[in-house]
Design a protein around this motif. Structure first.
Motif, PDB file in Angstrom:
ATOM      1  N   VAL A 220      49.506  35.785  24.110  1.00  7.95           N
ATOM      2  CA  VAL A 220      49.577  36.595  25.336  1.00  7.95           C
ATOM      3  C   VAL A 220      49.732  35.709  26.573  1.00  7.95           C
ATOM      4  CG1 VAL A 220      48.399  38.341  26.715  1.00  7.95           C
ATOM      5  CG2 VAL A 220      48.093  38.306  24.233  1.00  7.95           C
ATOM      6  N   PRO A 221      50.903  35.748  27.206  1.00 11.43           N
ATOM      7  CA  PRO A 221      51.054  35.008  28.469  1.00 11.43           C
ATOM      8  C   PRO A 221      50.034  35.514  29.482  1.00 11.43           C
ATOM      9  CG  PRO A 221      53.188  35.779  27.662  1.00 11.43           C
ATOM     10  CD  PRO A 221      52.137  36.441  26.817  1.00 11.43           C
ATOM     11  N   GLY A 222      49.441  34.605  30.213  1.00 10.58           N
ATOM     12  CA  GLY A 222      48.424  34.968  31.193  1.00 10.58           C
ATOM     13  C   GLY A 222      47.046  34.505  30.769  1.00 10.58           C
ATOM     14  N   LEU A 223      46.865  34.310  29.464  1.00 11.54           N
ATOM     15  CA  LEU A 223      45.588  33.784  28.971  1.00 11.54           C
ATOM     16  C   LEU A 223      45.730  32.293  28.695  1.00 11.54           C
ATOM     17  CD1 LEU A 223      44.602  36.528  26.333  1.00 11.54           C
ATOM     18  CD2 LEU A 223      43.974  36.412  28.761  1.00 11.54           C
ATOM     19  N   LYS A 224      44.613  31.587  28.775  1.00 12.62           N
ATOM     20  CA  LYS A 224      44.520  30.224  28.258  1.00 12.62           C
ATOM     21  C   LYS A 224      43.518  30.277  27.116  1.00 12.62           C
ATOM     22  CE  LYS A 224      45.691  28.105  32.680  1.00 12.62           C
ATOM     23  NZ  LYS A 224      45.309  27.146  33.745  1.00 12.62           N
TER      24      LYS A 224
ATOM     25  N   MET B  73      52.872  26.743  35.392  1.00  5.29           N
ATOM     26  CA  MET B  73      53.156  25.713  34.388  1.00  5.29           C
ATOM     27  C   MET B  73      54.662  25.497  34.303  1.00  5.29           C
ATOM     28  SD  MET B  73      50.610  26.858  31.391  1.00  5.29           S
ATOM     29  CE  MET B  73      49.009  27.516  31.767  1.00  5.29           C
TER      30      MET B  73
ATOM     31  N   ARG C 215      46.658  27.233  24.018  1.00  3.22           N
ATOM     32  CA  ARG C 215      47.611  27.657  25.038  1.00  3.22           C
ATOM     33  C   ARG C 215      47.087  27.262  26.388  1.00  3.22           C
ATOM     34  NH1 ARG C 215      51.454  31.857  24.962  1.00  3.22           N
ATOM     35  NH2 ARG C 215      52.277  32.216  27.019  1.00  3.22           N
TER      36      ARG C 215
ATOM     37  N   PHE D 210      54.152  33.752  38.476  1.00  5.76           N
ATOM     38  CA  PHE D 210      52.962  34.594  38.692  1.00  5.76           C
ATOM     39  C   PHE D 210      52.220  34.959  37.412  1.00  5.76           C
ATOM     40  CE2 PHE D 210      56.088  35.798  42.050  1.00  5.76           C
ATOM     41  CZ  PHE D 210      55.521  35.044  43.054  1.00  5.76           C
ATOM     42  N   VAL D 211      52.547  34.256  36.312  1.00  3.63           N
ATOM     43  CA  VAL D 211      51.754  34.481  35.095  1.00  3.63           C
ATOM     44  C   VAL D 211      50.408  33.768  35.253  1.00  3.63           C
ATOM     45  CG1 VAL D 211      51.629  34.126  32.607  1.00  3.63           C
ATOM     46  CG2 VAL D 211      53.822  34.730  33.686  1.00  3.63           C
ATOM     47  N   TYR D 212      50.475  32.534  35.740  1.00  5.43           N
ATOM     48  CA  TYR D 212      49.260  31.752  35.994  1.00  5.43           C
ATOM     49  C   TYR D 212      49.192  31.392  37.470  1.00  5.43           C
ATOM     50  CZ  TYR D 212      49.046  31.290  30.927  1.00  5.43           C
ATOM     51  OH  TYR D 212      48.969  31.566  29.587  1.00  5.43           O
TER      52      TYR D 212
END
Lengths: 338, 336
Positions: free
Chosen positions: B148-152, A337, B247, A331-333
């Motif tokens: 920061v996890p959640g960002l690309k 991944m 990322r 649930f991070v993305y």
């Protein structure tokens, strides 16, 4: 939605605007919030909950009264003291407790806990762990409503502490400049953690700050259900009519400490006792009893019924499965991944 | 897609390519709105939005007050509830004012809510040094956000990728941070017409080589390519990889190249310590490609100081072609 058919202006607003069913429903939600918070506190004492919590006992009229004229299509943003807002916006109590207990059946699958409960289906965009974090987000939700023409209104709950964050000023200014359908509801419970409003804030009433953003600002007795409803309903109607944002300040008080770490060194027992005398639930019950909407016996039965609902919700949470450890990074993305 | 193979490709500047991507998005998707400071009639501090406001109006190309935190938060709330905002920071440095909304809200909302929501937010950050604007208008902060996890996080180096990555970001359900180098805005290149996407998470091999691998980002790709031409004349064949996405990082492309060349040079403008090259190096060191290394990994990054004003100092604190040549020659020693 308020029904203004009853035009007897001697009656308090809420009795004019709402049906018996709506009013009993509101009292019921206020009981549910109180019992939810007591159940949460009790569960913490028993070691069923880790972490911390911010209880809203004493603030029930603000949460329920503010949401009276909203539908599921309308949005709210909430705060770290947000359990009441969830209940007011019709959240499922079992899923709330399950989140609190860190269970997979919780609103956030146990990833969020008390400070992040959200219920997007019902328009609750979520509590927030950052003071003031929800203010610009609420303005963004109102921007969406205006751009897409959905007709939805957003209520942005925040506390007195947030009114000294930069985000408060930026959010109110933009909402006003763009005339967005958002209602800023400040729950002023007198203390930002331990620091009193007198020591932290340069204006007497937080609603005074509305002037700086060219929007109506009103301060009401936040423990008076009808007064809250009257002020917020008017602000919601204004927003819905495309006339822009408003600021409503509900003066209230939290009976419990800020969080579990609070040793209550900044306020007196007398002050707490004084505010407990102004119990919003007792006052709502008295309002309904004095106008023959409910009998004392019916109020008692309603309270007992809500206690049972809370017991059932806690049982559901207790029996629910915990998340799998191997799912900790899910649930991070959206597209997960490897 | 390779622009060279596309008949309808035209030469556009990097800024024009970004504007074309936003034009296509505004035209085809009513949910798309542009937000930022002076992006309307002013056209943006770097003229990237240009005249889009005249085509789409102020409701869709929205000038915000100078309120980076609030503006970013409005974009988060809008993305959360059904719009597709593209938020422009006037300078990437100003993101420091908005870190709360980017890091605590946009990046974490999906996770904190157990997957109940997505935040399809695109943010654009004009970045980098070389404009004489000194320490608060010249930073390269991509590593802050890539942590920061959640960002690309993406860093296009060509006009073609600047357009393709922006259109890919708009199709992505999660927040995508695009770092655009200010010095590249006027650089030109072939750009396919119409809608296409450049995949997020895929590096590009800009020049094939066998003697060493240069992994570069953003403007450093061009400096690495210039160095590679000189090196080729000296008999050193450098493989130049344009990382494109920081990322998630394209592990396979980098590792395959290092297995082939046995030598790794990382070149990036952000501060060297704990920067993008540190991650690339660690990724190689922790993998089987480590066994293929014939020499220690070398990093060239920004100096351990803010970006200075004086033009000679400004050039001195970020990698330049002569420094890349020196590092590459030293690294390749023994192989030729």
């Amino acid at each position: 939605m308020p029904d203004t058919a009853n035009s007897d202006t001697n009656l308090p607003y809420a009795l004019r605007a709402y049906s018996r069913e709506d009013l009993v429903g509101a009292l019921r939600k206020m009981f549910l919030i109180r019992k939810f918070e007591e159940g949460a506190e009790d569960s913490y004492t028993r070691g069923l909950i880790h972490g911390t919590m911010h209880l809203s006992i004493g603030q029930e009229a603000s949460a329920v009264g503010s949401c009276m004229s909203l539908t599921d299509a309308d949005k709210i943003t909430s705060t770290h003291r947000g359990h009441g807002h969830c209940v007011a916006k019709n959240a499922d109590l079992g899923r709330m407790f399950a989140e609190f207990f860190g269970k997979e059946t919780g609103y956030c699958r146990g990833r969020g806990g008390s400070m992040h409960i959200a219920d997007v289906e019902k328009g609750n965009l979520g509590a927030n762990g950052i003071v003031g974090g929800g203010l610009p987000i609420a303005v963004g939700a109102a921007l969406t409503a205006k751009r897409l023409g959905t007709g939805a209104v957003t209520i942005c709950f925040f506390g007195d502490g947030a009114n000294n964050e930069g985000a408060f000023h930026e959010a109110l200014n933009m909402a006003s400049v763009w005339k967005l359908p958002v209602v800023f509801v400040c729950e002023n419970n007198k203390y930002g953690m331990s620091t009193s409003i007198e020591r932290s804030t340069s204006v007497k009433n937080i609603a005074d700050r509305a002037v700086a953003y060219s929007m109506p600002g009103v301060t009401v007795d936040g423990n008076d259900f009808s007064a809250v409803t009257e002020a917020v309903d008017a602000a919601v109607a204004r927003a819905r009519a495309g006339e822009g944002p408003s600021l409503v300040e509900n003066l209230t008080y939290r009976w419990r400490g800020h969080s579990k770490s609070d040793r209550n060194r900044y306020r007196t027992k007398e002050e707490i006792a004084e505010w407990m005398e102004r119990d919003p639930i007792r006052r709502m019950a008295d309002l309904l009893v004095s106008h023959d909407i409910l009998s004392e016996a019916e109020v008692g039965a309603l309270e007992a019924e809500t206690e049972q609902e809370i017991r059932d919700a806690i049982a559901f949470a207790n029996q629910s499965p915990a998340p799998l450890i191997e799912d900790a990074t899910r649930f991070v993305y959206t597209e997960e991944m490897a | 897609m390779n622009a060279m193979d596309t008949p309808e490709a035209r030469e556009l500047s990097y800024a024009e390519a970004i504007r074309e991507a936003m034009d296509i998005a505004l035209e085809s998707d009513p949910r798309v709105v542009l937000m930022g400071e002076d992006i309307g009639v002013y056209g943006g501090a770097f003229q990237v939005t240009g005249d889009l406001v005249h085509k789409y109006g102020t409701d869709r190309v929205m000038d915000t007050p100078i309120s980076e935190l609030g503006g970013a938060g409005v974009a988060v709330g809008a993305a959360l509830t059904g719009l597709r905002p593209i938020f422009e920071f006037q300078f990437s440095d100003f993101a420091a004012l908005a870190m709360e909304q980017i890091v605590n809200q946009a990046a974490k909302l999906r996770y904190m809510l157990g997957g109940a929501v997505s935040v399809p937010l695109v943010m654009r950050f004009p970045a980098g040094s070389g404009t004489g604007a000194a320490a608060q208008h010249s930073q390269s902060i991509e590593a802050w956000l890539a942590h920061v996890p959640g960002l690309k996080v993406v860093q296009p180096s060509t006009p073609e990728d600047a357009k393709g990555l922006l259109l890919a970001a708009l199709e992505d359900p999660d927040p995508v941070m695009i770092f655009e180098h200010k010095i590249l805005y006027k650089s030109k290149g072939l750009v396919p017409a119409g809608h296409y996407t450049t995949p997020i998470g895929k590096a590009a091999i800009r020049r094939a080589g066998t003697d060493l691998t240069i992994v570069a980002t953003s403007i450093m790709v061009h400096k690495a390519l210039a160095a590679a031409e000189t090196l080729a004349a000296e008999g050193i064949e450098a493989e130049v990889i344009d990382l494109r996405t920081v990322r998630p990082m394209d592990r396979e492309t980098v590792l395959a190249s290092v297995r082939k060349t046995g030598r790794l040079l990382c070149v990036y403008e952000g501060v060297k310590t704990l920067g993008v090259g540190a991650e690339v190096s660690a990724m190689v060191a922790e993998s089987d490609a480590f066994d293929f290394l014939d020499a220690p990994i070398v990093r060239l990054g920004g100096a351990e100081c803010p970006i200075p004003y004086n033009p000679d100092l400004e050039k001195a604190v970020v990698p330049q072609v002569p420094g890349i040549l020196d590092a590459a020659r030293a690294l390749a020693k023994g192989r030729i």
